[in-house]
Design a protein around this motif. Structure first.
Motif, short mmCIF file in Angstrom:
data_model
loop_
_atom_site.label_atom_id
_atom_site.label_comp_id
_atom_site.label_asym_id
_atom_site.label_seq_id
_atom_site.Cartn_x
_atom_site.Cartn_y
_atom_site.Cartn_z
N UNK A 306 10.10 -40.19 114.01
CA UNK A 306 11.18 -41.14 114.14
C UNK A 306 11.93 -41.06 115.45
N UNK A 307 11.71 -39.99 116.23
CA UNK A 307 12.36 -39.89 117.54
C UNK A 307 11.86 -40.98 118.47
N UNK A 317 8.92 -46.69 122.49
CA UNK A 317 8.12 -46.43 121.30
C UNK A 317 8.82 -45.56 120.30
N UNK A 318 8.09 -45.30 119.21
CA UNK A 318 8.58 -44.49 118.10
C UNK A 318 7.56 -43.41 117.78
N UNK A 319 8.04 -42.18 117.61
CA UNK A 319 7.16 -41.06 117.32
C UNK A 319 6.82 -40.99 115.84
N UNK A 348 9.01 -37.65 124.57
CA UNK A 348 9.06 -37.81 123.12
C UNK A 348 10.16 -36.89 122.60
N UNK A 349 11.27 -37.48 122.14
CA UNK A 349 12.43 -36.66 121.84
C UNK A 349 12.97 -36.09 123.13
N UNK A 350 12.79 -34.78 123.33
CA UNK A 350 13.16 -34.14 124.60
C UNK A 350 11.96 -33.50 125.27
N UNK A 351 10.75 -33.80 124.79
CA UNK A 351 9.53 -33.16 125.26
C UNK A 351 8.70 -34.13 126.09
#
Length: 379
Positions: A306-307, A317-319, A348-351
């Motif tokens: 959801x991140x 996008x959405x994870x 992705x998020x913080x990655x």
């Protein structure tokens, strides 16, 4: 979490323990996750993935919600309200299908198998009750009776050596993709798409006996971590995790009839949401694509389902599922805008993340509808 800690399973939404979780070494899925009811691993997550990819492994998926439909019109009736062409589905055959809303967005994805006058359905545990309620509401005067079937459960067999289990299964051959074979002790075995993937749908009271029989015959215990890692690497989405409330079938790679291993048949009559499916297929492109992301394994904090996936600070996008793969390292599925090319630096998020270029769908063909429009315009 210990192997015999309380866990949840879905049987008419009653909390029950999974008997297979008493297997030595079993570690339950994290609480408040879709796989909390079953084993996440048995102490060697990467070894279990290797067994599932290279030998043969058995996975407890008994948290799947199961229903069944009886009645002479069960197939023709379900054909009219879902996305797959199943009116003439042969006995002992399976398919995947979708329930869409009026705008073509995916509400439910489920697998079905017709065997000896009964149509079996299974889906995610948290989707089963709503799906069954929808089906029961849509019966009207058809000779079809959908009911829940909590007395049955799903186990999965993965790997190129499933054929070594024929004697333990009590059968003399493995079925072809989407075909099924009845098991002598009740239930059935069906083959799913992909490399060496099979499901057993068996009486729930026999779940522990089947587990013991299969592992004694050489199937290695593997948790949902192994199942999910191989699923993600194969770009097979999971409803509600790799999809959101806006997902249409084209985005999630569900387009294609049974022979194409999809869940949407493009040559069937009207059903709810069919207009969107036809329009995107003939004239447009999906706004997003389901792609495989490679994640930066050196980061301290993992992103979550959801991140946001961002590029240059902009959400693109959405994870979906985030998982550690025994060969690929940390990977994830994500719905990413079609305009984002491979090679784009993503977060992705913080990655830090990167799209696997092989996972981007090819767009080198012109749809029939678009070609006709171009001809009319003299292009």
């Amino acid at each position: 979490m210990s192997a015999d800690a309380p866990t949840v399973g879905v049987v008419s939404q009653v909390v029950v323990p999974s008997p297979v979780l008493h297997t030595p070494g079993a570690v339950a899925g994290a609480p408040d996750t879709p796989d909390a009811a079953v084993a996440w691993h048995y102490g060697d997550p990467f070894g279990e993935q290797k067994a599932a990819a290279e030998r043969v492994a058995v996975v407890d998926r008994s948290h799947r919600s199961i229903a069944k439909i009886t009645g002479a019109e069960r197939l023709s009736w379900l054909h009219t309200i879902t996305s797959q062409h199943i009116a003439a589905l042969p006995d002992a055959h399976s398919a995947e299908t979708l329930d869409l809303d009026l705008n073509g967005r995916v509400l439910n994805h489920f697998v079905l198998t017709d065997l000896d006058g009964t149509l079996w359905l299974d889906t995610e545990a948290d989707r089963g009750a709503d799906l069954l309620a929808f089906l029961q509401k849509m019966v009207f005067w058809a000779d079809a009776k959908p009911v829940e079937a909590p007395d049955h459960a799903v186990l999965s067999l993965l790997g190129p050596r499933v054929d070594t289990l024929l004697a333990a299964l009590g059968i003399d051959r493995l079925p072809e993709t989407y075909a099924a074979v009845a098991l002598p002790a009740g239930g059935f075995l069906r083959r799913m798409p992909g490399a060496d993937s099979f499901d057993l749908v068996v009486p729930r009271t026999e779940l522990s006996n089947w587990w013991t029989t299969l592992t004694a015959a050489g199937a290695e215990p593997a948790g949902m971590w192994a199942y999910e890692a191989l699923r993600v690497a194969a770009l097979r989405p999971r409803i509600g995790i790799d999809t959101d409330e806006r997902t249409i079938p084209h985005e999630a790679r569900w387009i294609g009839g049974i022979d194409e291993h999809g869940a949407v048949h493009l040559d069937k009559g009207c059903y709810r949401g069919q207009e969107t499916v036809a329009r995107v297929h003939n004239l447009g492109k999906p706004p997003r694509n389901l792609v495989l992301l490679h994640l930066d394994g050196s980061a301290d904090e993992r992103p979550a389902t959801g991140d946001d996936v961002t590029a240059g600070g902009r959400t693109v996008g959405r994870l979906g599922t985030v998982i550690d793969h025994y060969e690929l390292g940390p990977i994830a599925l994500a719905l990413v805008k079609r305009s984002v090319p491979a090679g784009t630096e993503l977060v992705a998020g913080t990655m830090a993340a990167a799209i696997d270029p092989d996972s981007i769908p090819a767009e080198d063909t012109v749809q029939a509808g678009r070609a006709a429009v171009n001809r009319l315009r003299g292009r």
